[in-house]
Write a protein that holds these residues in place. Structure first.
Motif, short mmCIF file in Angstrom:
data_model
loop_
_atom_site.label_atom_id
_atom_site.label_comp_id
_atom_site.label_asym_id
_atom_site.label_seq_id
_atom_site.Cartn_x
_atom_site.Cartn_y
_atom_site.Cartn_z
N ALA A 278 0.85 -1.19 0.00
CA ALA A 278 0.00 0.00 0.00
C ALA A 278 0.89 1.24 0.00
N PHE A 279 1.00 1.87 -1.18
CA PHE A 279 1.78 3.09 -1.32
C PHE A 279 0.86 4.25 -1.69
N GLU A 280 1.26 5.46 -1.30
CA GLU A 280 0.59 6.69 -1.71
C GLU A 280 1.66 7.71 -2.10
N ALA A 281 1.21 8.76 -2.74
CA ALA A 281 2.12 9.85 -3.11
C ALA A 281 1.85 11.05 -2.21
N GLU A 282 2.91 11.66 -1.74
CA GLU A 282 2.81 12.86 -0.92
C GLU A 282 3.33 14.03 -1.74
N LEU A 283 2.46 14.99 -2.05
CA LEU A 283 2.82 16.12 -2.91
C LEU A 283 2.80 17.41 -2.11
N GLN A 284 3.71 18.33 -2.49
CA GLN A 284 3.77 19.64 -1.86
C GLN A 284 3.20 20.67 -2.84
N VAL A 285 2.14 21.37 -2.43
CA VAL A 285 1.44 22.33 -3.29
C VAL A 285 1.64 23.73 -2.72
N PRO A 286 1.99 24.73 -3.56
CA PRO A 286 2.11 26.11 -3.06
C PRO A 286 0.83 26.57 -2.38
N GLU A 287 0.98 27.34 -1.31
CA GLU A 287 -0.18 27.73 -0.51
C GLU A 287 -1.16 28.60 -1.30
N SER A 288 -0.71 29.24 -2.38
CA SER A 288 -1.62 30.07 -3.17
C SER A 288 -2.70 29.24 -3.85
N TYR A 289 -2.46 27.94 -4.00
CA TYR A 289 -3.45 27.06 -4.62
C TYR A 289 -4.25 26.27 -3.59
N ALA A 290 -4.03 26.52 -2.31
CA ALA A 290 -4.65 25.70 -1.27
C ALA A 290 -6.17 25.75 -1.34
N ASN A 291 -6.74 26.93 -1.60
CA ASN A 291 -8.20 27.05 -1.63
C ASN A 291 -8.82 26.41 -2.87
N ASP A 292 -8.00 26.11 -3.87
CA ASP A 292 -8.52 25.47 -5.08
C ASP A 292 -8.55 23.96 -5.00
N LEU A 293 -7.91 23.40 -3.98
CA LEU A 293 -7.81 21.95 -3.87
C LEU A 293 -9.09 21.37 -3.30
N GLY A 294 -9.38 20.13 -3.69
CA GLY A 294 -10.55 19.43 -3.19
C GLY A 294 -10.34 17.93 -3.21
N ILE A 295 -10.90 17.25 -2.22
CA ILE A 295 -10.78 15.80 -2.15
C ILE A 295 -11.46 15.17 -3.38
N GLY A 296 -10.80 14.20 -3.99
CA GLY A 296 -11.35 13.50 -5.15
C GLY A 296 -10.85 14.01 -6.48
N MET A 297 -10.04 15.08 -6.49
CA MET A 297 -9.51 15.59 -7.75
C MET A 297 -8.55 14.59 -8.37
N GLN A 298 -8.55 14.56 -9.69
CA GLN A 298 -7.66 13.64 -10.40
C GLN A 298 -6.24 14.20 -10.45
N VAL A 299 -5.27 13.29 -10.33
CA VAL A 299 -3.87 13.68 -10.31
C VAL A 299 -3.10 12.77 -11.25
#
Length: 420
Positions: A274-295
């Motif tokens: 069981a592996f997952e990816a841990e990504l670092q996103v700039p804080e300016s995009y924090a409000n645009d993120l949502g659970i379930g988005m495709q990556v």
């Protein structure tokens, strides 16, 4: 005497003809005229800058599907990486080393706890004592029950004898063989025997209930002590620390034979399934993120699709940590902490007027230099959402227009520039 003649007789009149301009001089004059006219035109149109077209980036405004996304980087992490803890205070013996493969249920460490072992022996001794008392109580209950039954049987015999004497007395009084006093005595004896038998029955029932209660109390003490022993035995068994997942040993958190306290972390395990990816996103995009988005994740040459499963509620170093769960389970050749790049797909817009993204966005996306022949004119535009490669054009440009997408710092806000 002869005279010297002058040269007038030798001179001849020559007619002067105008010379023709050579073609080279004619071409040079035309070029000078054109250059002068060009500079005159530039002065007229307020052109104050001249740039080399080959050094510029030029893009055409097009219509198409704009995928709004965020470019990120990160690493592979184990979705299930539990730690093994010491169940009790004692001395630990590690059975594995970092990097060893382990199976679920395998003993990976042993904790030696003399205090716990001694406590178990004391409680087992107490359990044996209570079990002995319970056995003695059961024997005593059987003895008292036998005595009570004997008393009840004797009362039953006396009652039967009294009933028989009463019948004999009644027959004898009819034949005048006994006196009335003897008859009355027989009747009294029968009543006394009945009363004695009744009281004997009640005493036996009460005594049996008392014995049953005392016996049940002893049994409860034994059962309670058995629970104490079972718990201590469980703790002693847990001194053999077992792997909770199948995988590999990560980091050893204690030294072998070290003294550890209760609930102290001993080592970490990594579940390789069981592996997952841990990504670092700039804080300016924090409000645009949502659970379930495709990556989209790129690991070397392999492209993997995942889903945004977790977003950290805090910001560290101007970045937000996110977790991505893989949509496929047949991913091979991935390792813990392996670096990767990702693209979070925020939005997909169809039939959007857009242009390639470039340095011109540093000016805020409010102006652009639109190409018109050999010059570029400064115009006002409105831009919308941006992606990694494109930016949406809301107004100021039309499909097919060409603009300079390079950085505008060298233009110094000129109304127009000449492209050479």
């Amino acid at each position: 005497m002869s005279m010297i003649r002058d040269t007038s007789g030798q001179d001849q009149m020559v007619q002067h003809k105008p010379k023709k301009l050579k073609p080279v001089l004619l071409i040079a004059g035309v070029l000078s005229l054109v250059t002068w006219a060009g500079y005159a035109m530039m002065n007229t149109d307020n052109v104050s800058q001249s740039v080399d077209k080959a050094q510029l980036q030029i893009a055409t405004v097009i219509k198409g599907d704009l995928v709004r996304d965020i470019a990120t980087t990160g690493k592979i992490v184990a979705a299930n990486a539990p730690k093994a803890y010491s169940p009790e205070q004692g001395f630990v013996t590690l059975q594995v080393k970092a990097g060893d493969s382990v199976e679920k249920g395998q003993v990976i460490a042993e904790v030696e706890s003399p205090e716990l072992n001694n406590s178990l022996k004391q409680q087992e001794s107490e359990l044996a004592r209570l079990q002995g008392e319970l056995a003695r109580s059961e024997l005593e209950a059987r003895r008292q029950t036998l005595t009570l039954n004997k008393t009840l049987d004797m009362a039953q015999v006396e009652l039967s004898a009294a009933e028989r004497e009463n019948r004999r007395a009644k027959l004898s009084i009819e034949k005048s063989l006994i006196s009335q006093i003897d008859l009355e005595k027989a009747v009294d004896d029968l009543a006394k025997a009945k009363l004695t038998f009744k009281h004997a029955q009640q005493e036996v029932e009460l005594a049996k209930d008392t014995l049953a209660f005392e016996l049940q109390s002893s049994q409860s003490q034994v059962a309670r002590q058995q629970l104490v022993v079972d718990e201590l035995q469980r703790k002693v068994r847990n001194l053999n620390v077992k792997a909770s997942v199948s995988g590999i040993v990560g980091n050893l958190l204690v030294q072998p034979k070290a003294m550890v306290t209760k609930n102290q972390a001993l080592l970490t395990l990594v579940d390789l399934s069981a592996f997952e990816a841990e990504l670092q996103v700039p804080e300016s995009y924090a409000n645009d993120l949502g659970i379930g988005m495709q990556v989209e994740l790129k690991m070397g040459t392999e492209l993997v699709i995942g889903t945004l499963s977790a977003i950290s509620p805090e910001v560290n170093n101007r970045e937000v940590t996110t977790r991505v769960r893989f949509n496929q389970s047949d991913i091979s050749n991935i390792r813990q902490n392996q670096r990767l790049s990702g693209r979070i797909l925020l939005e997909n817009r169809s039939d959007v007027l857009m242009v390639k993204r470039g340095g011109f966005m540093n000016a805020g996306g409010y102006v652009a230099y639109k190409l018109s022949g050999e010059r570029a004119e400064r115009i006002e535009i409105n831009t919308g959402v941006t992606s990694i490669n494109h930016v949406e054009v809301l107004s100021g440009l039309a499909q097919g227009d060409e603009i300079i997408i390079s950085n505008y710092d060298t233009f110094k806000n000129a109304d127009a520039v000449l492209l050479r």
